[in-house]
Design a protein around this motif. Sequence first.
Motif, PDB file in Angstrom:
ATOM      1  N   ALA A 111       3.795  -3.283  -4.746  1.00 20.80           N
ATOM      2  CA  ALA A 111       4.831  -4.167  -4.259  1.00 20.80           C
ATOM      3  C   ALA A 111       5.655  -4.648  -5.211  1.00 20.80           C
ATOM      4  O   ALA A 111       5.307  -4.413  -6.467  1.00 20.80           O
ATOM      5  CB  ALA A 111       3.719  -5.239  -3.713  1.00 20.80           C
ATOM      6  N   PRO A 112       6.605  -5.589  -5.007  1.00 19.11           N
ATOM      7  CA  PRO A 112       7.460  -6.149  -6.446  1.00 19.11           C
ATOM      8  C   PRO A 112       6.317  -6.656  -7.221  1.00 19.11           C
ATOM      9  O   PRO A 112       5.612  -7.456  -7.154  1.00 19.11           O
ATOM     10  CB  PRO A 112       8.217  -7.149  -5.576  1.00 19.11           C
ATOM     11  CG  PRO A 112       8.305  -6.817  -4.192  1.00 19.11           C
ATOM     12  CD  PRO A 112       6.925  -6.168  -3.795  1.00 19.11           C
ATOM     13  N   ARG A 113       6.571  -6.164  -8.644  1.00 16.42           N
ATOM     14  CA  ARG A 113       5.530  -6.472  -9.695  1.00 16.42           C
ATOM     15  C   ARG A 113       4.099  -6.364  -9.469  1.00 16.42           C
ATOM     16  O   ARG A 113       3.499  -6.961 -10.307  1.00 16.42           O
ATOM     17  CB  ARG A 113       5.997  -8.270 -10.062  1.00 16.42           C
ATOM     18  CG  ARG A 113       7.564  -8.322 -10.426  1.00 16.42           C
ATOM     19  CD  ARG A 113       7.816  -9.517 -11.359  1.00 16.42           C
ATOM     20  NE  ARG A 113       9.381  -9.768 -11.397  1.00 16.42           N
ATOM     21  CZ  ARG A 113       9.895  -8.924 -12.480  1.00 16.42           C
ATOM     22  NH1 ARG A 113       9.301  -7.988 -12.988  1.00 16.42           N
ATOM     23  NH2 ARG A 113      11.257  -8.995 -12.436  1.00 16.42           N
ATOM     24  N   VAL A 114       3.721  -5.485  -8.705  1.00 12.34           N
ATOM     25  CA  VAL A 114       2.393  -5.273  -8.585  1.00 12.34           C
ATOM     26  C   VAL A 114       2.146  -3.565  -8.329  1.00 12.34           C
ATOM     27  O   VAL A 114       2.882  -3.110  -7.700  1.00 12.34           O
ATOM     28  CB  VAL A 114       1.829  -5.910  -7.244  1.00 12.34           C
ATOM     29  CG1 VAL A 114       0.268  -5.630  -7.070  1.00 12.34           C
ATOM     30  CG2 VAL A 114       2.029  -7.324  -7.504  1.00 12.34           C
ATOM     31  N   ALA A 115       1.113  -3.229  -9.004  1.00  8.36           N
ATOM     32  CA  ALA A 115       0.658  -1.875  -8.901  1.00  8.36           C
ATOM     33  C   ALA A 115      -0.901  -1.886  -8.786  1.00  8.36           C
ATOM     34  O   ALA A 115      -1.439  -2.494  -9.805  1.00  8.36           O
ATOM     35  CB  ALA A 115       1.111  -0.891  -9.983  1.00  8.36           C
ATOM     36  N   LEU A 116      -1.319  -1.063  -7.934  1.00  7.34           N
ATOM     37  CA  LEU A 116      -2.771  -0.953  -7.923  1.00  7.34           C
ATOM     38  C   LEU A 116      -3.212   0.238  -8.426  1.00  7.34           C
ATOM     39  O   LEU A 116      -2.523   1.545  -8.261  1.00  7.34           O
ATOM     40  CB  LEU A 116      -3.418  -0.804  -6.473  1.00  7.34           C
ATOM     41  CG  LEU A 116      -2.808  -2.190  -5.559  1.00  7.34           C
ATOM     42  CD1 LEU A 116      -3.236  -2.016  -3.969  1.00  7.34           C
ATOM     43  CD2 LEU A 116      -3.426  -3.374  -6.225  1.00  7.34           C
ATOM     44  N   VAL A 117      -4.378   0.438  -9.159  1.00  6.57           N
ATOM     45  CA  VAL A 117      -4.947   1.855  -9.639  1.00  6.57           C
ATOM     46  C   VAL A 117      -6.357   1.774  -9.315  1.00  6.57           C
ATOM     47  O   VAL A 117      -7.114   0.844  -9.203  1.00  6.57           O
ATOM     48  CB  VAL A 117      -4.631   2.047 -11.092  1.00  6.57           C
ATOM     49  CG1 VAL A 117      -3.277   2.054 -11.471  1.00  6.57           C
ATOM     50  CG2 VAL A 117      -5.429   0.887 -12.012  1.00  6.57           C
ATOM     51  N   GLY A 118      -6.879   3.111  -9.227  1.00  5.17           N
ATOM     52  CA  GLY A 118      -8.365   3.401  -8.990  1.00  5.17           C
ATOM     53  C   GLY A 118      -8.887   2.781  -7.629  1.00  5.17           C
ATOM     54  O   GLY A 118      -8.201   2.803  -6.747  1.00  5.17           O
ATOM     55  N   ASP A 119     -10.085   2.119  -7.808  1.00  2.00           N
ATOM     56  CA  ASP A 119     -10.779   1.638  -6.621  1.00  2.00           C
ATOM     57  C   ASP A 119      -9.912   0.597  -5.603  1.00  2.00           C
ATOM     58  O   ASP A 119     -10.240   0.477  -4.766  1.00  2.00           O
ATOM     59  CB  ASP A 119     -12.182   1.299  -6.699  1.00  2.00           C
ATOM     60  CG  ASP A 119     -13.256   2.564  -7.023  1.00  2.00           C
ATOM     61  OD1 ASP A 119     -12.719   3.828  -6.946  1.00  2.00           O
ATOM     62  OD2 ASP A 119     -14.373   2.139  -7.358  1.00  2.00           O
ATOM     63  N   ALA A 120      -9.084   0.037  -6.432  1.00  2.00           N
ATOM     64  CA  ALA A 120      -8.205  -1.109  -5.804  1.00  2.00           C
ATOM     65  C   ALA A 120      -7.373  -0.221  -4.611  1.00  2.00           C
ATOM     66  O   ALA A 120      -7.073  -0.750  -3.764  1.00  2.00           O
ATOM     67  CB  ALA A 120      -7.491  -1.831  -6.806  1.00  2.00           C
ATOM     68  N   ALA A 121      -7.101   1.120  -5.101  1.00  2.00           N
ATOM     69  CA  ALA A 121      -6.195   1.847  -4.199  1.00  2.00           C
ATOM     70  C   ALA A 121      -6.943   2.662  -3.192  1.00  2.00           C
ATOM     71  O   ALA A 121      -6.525   2.800  -2.054  1.00  2.00           O
ATOM     72  CB  ALA A 121      -5.110   2.408  -4.996  1.00  2.00           C
ATOM     73  N   HIS A 122      -8.134   3.211  -3.712  1.00  2.00           N
ATOM     74  CA  HIS A 122      -8.831   4.104  -2.995  1.00  2.00           C
ATOM     75  C   HIS A 122     -10.156   4.271  -3.180  1.00  2.00           C
ATOM     76  O   HIS A 122     -10.547   4.018  -4.404  1.00  2.00           O
ATOM     77  CB  HIS A 122      -8.094   5.607  -2.838  1.00  2.00           C
ATOM     78  CG  HIS A 122      -7.837   5.774  -4.313  1.00  2.00           C
ATOM     79  ND1 HIS A 122      -8.597   6.039  -5.224  1.00  2.00           N
ATOM     80  CD2 HIS A 122      -6.362   6.017  -4.942  1.00  2.00           C
ATOM     81  CE1 HIS A 122      -8.054   6.206  -6.339  1.00  2.00           C
ATOM     82  NE2 HIS A 122      -6.668   6.299  -6.242  1.00  2.00           N
ATOM     83  N   THR A 123     -11.139   4.304  -2.071  1.00  2.00           N
ATOM     84  CA  THR A 123     -12.556   4.650  -2.661  1.00  2.00           C
ATOM     85  C   THR A 123     -12.831   5.976  -1.896  1.00  2.00           C
ATOM     86  O   THR A 123     -12.345   6.088  -0.665  1.00  2.00           O
ATOM     87  CB  THR A 123     -13.060   3.482  -1.946  1.00  2.00           C
ATOM     88  OG1 THR A 123     -12.531   2.253  -2.641  1.00  2.00           O
ATOM     89  CG2 THR A 123     -14.821   3.428  -2.508  1.00  2.00           C
ATOM     90  N   THR A 124     -13.640   6.627  -2.358  1.00  2.00           N
ATOM     91  CA  THR A 124     -13.997   7.822  -1.631  1.00  2.00           C
ATOM     92  C   THR A 124     -15.637   8.088  -1.921  1.00  2.00           C
ATOM     93  O   THR A 124     -16.129   7.211  -2.686  1.00  2.00           O
ATOM     94  CB  THR A 124     -13.297   9.111  -2.431  1.00  2.00           C
ATOM     95  OG1 THR A 124     -13.831  10.533  -1.704  1.00  2.00           O
ATOM     96  CG2 THR A 124     -13.558   9.308  -3.830  1.00  2.00           C
ATOM     97  N   HIS A 125     -16.039   9.192  -1.183  1.00  2.00           N
ATOM     98  CA  HIS A 125     -17.505   9.184  -1.218  1.00  2.00           C
ATOM     99  C   HIS A 125     -17.716  10.137  -2.459  1.00  2.00           C
ATOM    100  O   HIS A 125     -16.784  10.778  -2.605  1.00  2.00           O
ATOM    101  CB  HIS A 125     -17.855  10.288   0.131  1.00  2.00           C
ATOM    102  CG  HIS A 125     -19.045  10.527   0.561  1.00  2.00           C
ATOM    103  ND1 HIS A 125     -19.949  11.193  -0.274  1.00  2.00           N
ATOM    104  CD2 HIS A 125     -20.171   9.902   1.262  1.00  2.00           C
ATOM    105  CE1 HIS A 125     -21.295  11.178   0.267  1.00  2.00           C
ATOM    106  NE2 HIS A 125     -21.236  10.415   1.292  1.00  2.00           N
ATOM    107  N   PRO A 126     -18.878   9.875  -3.043  1.00  2.00           N
ATOM    108  CA  PRO A 126     -19.328  10.550  -4.421  1.00  2.00           C
ATOM    109  C   PRO A 126     -19.461  11.975  -4.358  1.00  2.00           C
ATOM    110  O   PRO A 126     -19.759  12.599  -5.379  1.00  2.00           O
ATOM    111  CB  PRO A 126     -20.267   9.788  -4.835  1.00  2.00           C
ATOM    112  CG  PRO A 126     -21.143   9.287  -3.650  1.00  2.00           C
ATOM    113  CD  PRO A 126     -20.106   9.004  -2.413  1.00  2.00           C
ATOM    114  N   LEU A 127     -19.504  12.665  -2.943  1.00  2.00           N
ATOM    115  CA  LEU A 127     -19.797  13.979  -3.004  1.00  2.00           C
ATOM    116  C   LEU A 127     -19.142  14.884  -3.747  1.00  2.00           C
ATOM    117  O   LEU A 127     -19.550  16.070  -4.488  1.00  2.00           O
ATOM    118  CB  LEU A 127     -19.975  14.507  -1.619  1.00  2.00           C
ATOM    119  CG  LEU A 127     -18.705  14.960  -0.993  1.00  2.00           C
ATOM    120  CD1 LEU A 127     -18.353  16.098  -1.086  1.00  2.00           C
ATOM    121  CD2 LEU A 127     -19.197  14.674   0.812  1.00  2.00           C
ATOM    122  N   ALA A 128     -17.995  14.740  -4.114  1.00  2.00           N
ATOM    123  CA  ALA A 128     -16.984  15.781  -5.038  1.00  2.00           C
ATOM    124  C   ALA A 128     -16.996  15.240  -6.432  1.00  2.00           C
ATOM    125  O   ALA A 128     -16.300  15.940  -7.266  1.00  2.00           O
ATOM    126  CB  ALA A 128     -15.656  15.930  -4.433  1.00  2.00           C
TER     127      ALA A 128
END
Lengths: 292, 465
Positions: free
Chosen positions: B354-371
Amino acid sequence: MLGTIKHSSSRLCQTTLRLTSRSHSTASSSAFSPDELAHFNALASSWWDANGPSRLLHKMNPLRTSFIFDTIDAYALPSKTRLSGLKMLDVGCGGGILTEALARNPRVESVTGLDMSEQVLEIAKKHKRQDPKLVMEQKLDYKLCSLFDLPVPEAAAEGKDEQRYDVVTMFEVLEHVPDPSALLETATKLVRPGGWIFASTVNRTAAAYLTTIFVGEDLLRMVPKGTHSWSKYINEKELREWFIEHKTSVPGTGEHWDVVTSKGCIYIPFVGWEFCGPRDLGNYFLAARRLS
Amino acid sequence: MGSTTGRKFSDIQSDVYDVVIVGGGVSGLTLAAALKASPYTSALKVALIEGMSLAPATKWDPSPDQLSNRVSSITPASQAFLQKIGVWDYVYPERVRQYDDMRVWDGVSGARIQFDSFQLDAAGAPMAYMTENLNLQQALLESLAEAPGDNQVKIFDSTKVEQITNSTDQLDDVDLSSWPAVKLSNGSTLRARLLIGADGVNSPVRSYAGIESRGWDYGQHGLVATLTMEWDDRQDIAWQRFLPTGPIALLPMPGGKASLVWSTTPKLAAHLKSLDPKAFCTLVNAAFRLELADLNYLYTRSDPEEIEAEFEWRDGMLPMEDEGAKFPVRVVEVQENTRASFPLRMRHCDSYVAPRVALVGDAAHTTHPLAGQGLNLGQGDVASLMSVIERAVVRGADIGDEVVLQEYWAERYPANHVMLGVVDKLQKLYCTDSKPVVALRSAGLEVVASMDWIKKLIMKQATGI
C-alpha cells in the motif's frame, strides 16, 4: 506504416518554416495552447495517484531515469561530460514525477522543473513537501514559466563558471506544444558543451494512433481522453534530422550536436515499460549531445 | 502558506526513518540485515520494533544437548541469500543439520516416494538445512551489531506498537501526512518513509494499510517437539507420513536429535501434549511404523504401560529390513517443555503493498508446515523486496512510492500463490481415507516416484534453486 511516414510531411520542418516568419514573442506566448493547458489543469489533483490517470507516466519513470543515466555512463567523453554534480532542467515537469527522481539521485546537484500550468505546478510543489529529503537538500526548484522565458544561463568565460545545464530533459513534451522546433531550438542554447538533451515523444504512425489513442484513451482508458493528438506526434526520423539539419556545425559557433542514441519503447501490461521494438513505430526516447 | 505552527522538520527529525520494520522475527531481522549489507541501501536510516525482548537471542548460550522446539527448514535458496548478506557466517554450524534425502509415504495405502540428492545427480547437495530459529535470530542480530556505529539499525525491543496512523505533524516546511506514524509503548512516535509489516499473521501493519487477508483454517494443530533418537542416523533423512488426520514429519537435528511436526486434530494434539513423555514417544514411533487401525487404537489408550505393551507387540511383527529404510530410527525421549501446538491455517493477502507499506513473511501469507516452506517464502519476499528497494534507490525513486512497491508484489504474489496452492491441495488430497481418492493419489505418487525428471522438477521448486 512506412507509407504513413512517407507521405505525411515532417511536422518539425513545417513548424520551422513557420518559425522563421514569426517574431520570438509570439512563439513565447504560444509555447502551450490553451486547450492543452486546460487538459493538464484538470489532471492536476490526480497526478500523484499511483492508480489514477497518470499511472502510465509513473510506470515510465524507471525507464526514463535509466535511459538518462545509462546513456551518460555509456557515451560520456570524460574530458567533456560530467558524470556527477549534474545541473539539470526538466522541461514540462508536470507534477514532478521525473523531476523528483532526478533530485533524489546523488549524482544530481540541482534540478529545475518548468511547467506552464499553475495548478499542476502547485501539485508538484506540494508533493515535494512530502519528502523531507527533497526539502532539506534544496536541490529541487520549480518555475512557472515557458522555456522561452527562461533566461539563458551564462556560458563559461574568463573568471566565470559555466552556468548552463548539463542535462535538459523534455519527456512527453514535444507532442503537446504547437511549435516543437522553436522549443528544441531554445533548449539547445541552454546546454553546456558536453551536455545533453533527452527527449521522448511518439511517432506519427497508424500503429501509434492505434495504441496510444484508440486503445490507450478510447478503449482501455488507461490514459485520460484528449491527452494525445495524433497530428502533433513527431517521427523519430524527423527529430533526428532536426538535429542534423539545424545543429550539425552551426556556422560560426563550432557547435555540433550529435544524436547519440534513440530507442523505441512500449508498455507491456503486467510488466511495464520496456525498451522494445523499432524506434520508428510508437513511443521512443532520444538522446542528443552538444559538442564543440 | 497560511498560519505557521513554528514547528520545523528538524524538531522531529530524530524520529523520522527511511524504513521502520515492525517485527523482530526472522523475516524482519533478515530485511534489516540485508538493508545494511547492500552498498545501495546501507545509508538508509532503519528502525526495527519487536514486542518481545530480543535478549534471549542476543545472549543465546545454548547447551549442546538442549534444542529449542522452534525450528525451521532452510532451503538452499534461503541459505544462499543469508550467505550473500553475510549472515550465514554467524550461524552456529554445529547446530545446523543438513538433509539430502526425503522419504514420504501415504499412511493409508503405503505408496512411497523418495527424494535423494545422490540418486537425482546432485550428490552432496543438501535439500535443506535444519536449525533453530534462535540460531538464525542470533546470527542476524550479530551481523546487525557489526555495522558501523553511526549507521546501525535502531532496535526497539520489548516495545509494543500501540497505534499506527498517518502522521499528524503540523510542520512549516515539510508535509508528512502521507507517512505512517508508529506510536510505541515507550512514548515515542516513529515516522516511516516505508513501513514494513513483518509482524506475523495478525499483522497490525496490515490492518493499518487496510489490506484484506483471505484463507481458511485447516482444523488441525501442528504439534512440535524436540526428540532424542535411539541412535544418530547418519543417513540425514527427513521423514514424512501422511495420516488422514494430517502429516507427521521427523526432521534430523544435530547430535542424534530430531524435530517433530505432527499435524493432527486439535483433540489429538491436546491428548498427545498431556500424555506421559514415554508414552508420547511410543505414539510417535507408532505413527511412523504401525498400520492405521493399530494407531487409531493406541490413540484411545492413556495408560503408559498399556501403550508401551500394545506397541511393542505390534512393532515386533515389522520386517527387520524395513528398519532405517522405511521408518526412521526409534524415538526414545522427548525433551522437557518442548511439546507445543498451534493452529494451522492458510492465509494469503490480496496485496502485499500500500502507499508507504509493504508486508513480508507471515504478515502476507501463512501456509501449512507440510512442505517446510513457511520461513523460506518469507526469505523469498525479503530477497525480492530488497532488490526492488535497491533499484528504487539507484533510480532516485521514493522507496515508499506505491508504484515502486508494486514491483515487489507483482514478483512475489504469483510465486507464493503457486506454493500456497500446491501445499493446500496436497493437504486436502491426503486428509481423507476415501478409497477412490487413496487409490488415485497412490497411483499418482507411484508414477511420480518412478520418474526422476519429475522428481528433479519438484526438488527444484522445493529447494528454490
